[in-house]
Design a protein around this motif. Structure first.
Motif: not given
Length: 148
Positions: A103-129
């Motif tokens: 991420i290069t720009a900070d436009r506010g709190p982080l929100k995770i969107l669901g496009d694409g695939e994920l195969n890696v276990p991650l500990k995600v901390q965000a304002a919204a999902f």
């Protein structure tokens, strides 16, 4: 005294002014509207916002889809597919994504969107999902934590 004897008080009723009924009537001929022009014609009033044929302001202003949201929240958004490049069991926050260069720009709190695939276990901390993002992260064995 009866109901049919009731009359308005003397001087309380004044007859309406009849304009445009001759010179001696006081407001004769043009009825105080001037000689010519749009405002002197009968039925002269124009609709609100009319600007004499010029494109009116409400049509010149760019269109808004509905009404603008008053207390709109702006988020820094990222799709799940961008997180797939991170190593397993990484703590994902807005600052860690900035440091990683994802991420290069900070436009506010982080929100995770669901496009694409994920195969890696991650500990995600965000304002919204989004619902799909949360399900994909948890399906990969990761965890989602909502920050206040």
């Amino acid at each position: 005294m009866r109901l049919n004897d009731v009359r308005p008080q003397k001087g309380s009723k004044k007859r309406r002014r009849r304009v445009g009924r001759g010179i001696s009537a006081g407001q004769g001929a043009s009825a105080g509207l001037g000689m010519r022009g749009q405002k002197s014609r009968s039925g002269s009033s124009t609709r609100p916002g009319f600007e004499g044929g010029q494109q009116p302001l409400y049509r010149r202003v760019p269109k808004l889809k509905g009404f603008p949201l008053v207390n709109r929240k702006n988020y820094t958004t990222i799709n799940v597919e961008k997180l797939a490049s991170l190593p397993a069991d990484t703590e994902v926050t807005l600052t860690s994504l900035k440091q990683a260069g994802i991420i290069t720009a900070d436009r506010g709190p982080l929100k995770i969107l669901g496009d694409g695939e994920l195969n890696v276990p991650l500990k995600v901390q965000a304002a919204a999902f989004t619902v799909t993002a949360r399900s994909k992260i948890e399906a990969a064995g990761g965890s989602c934590e909502v920050l206040a």
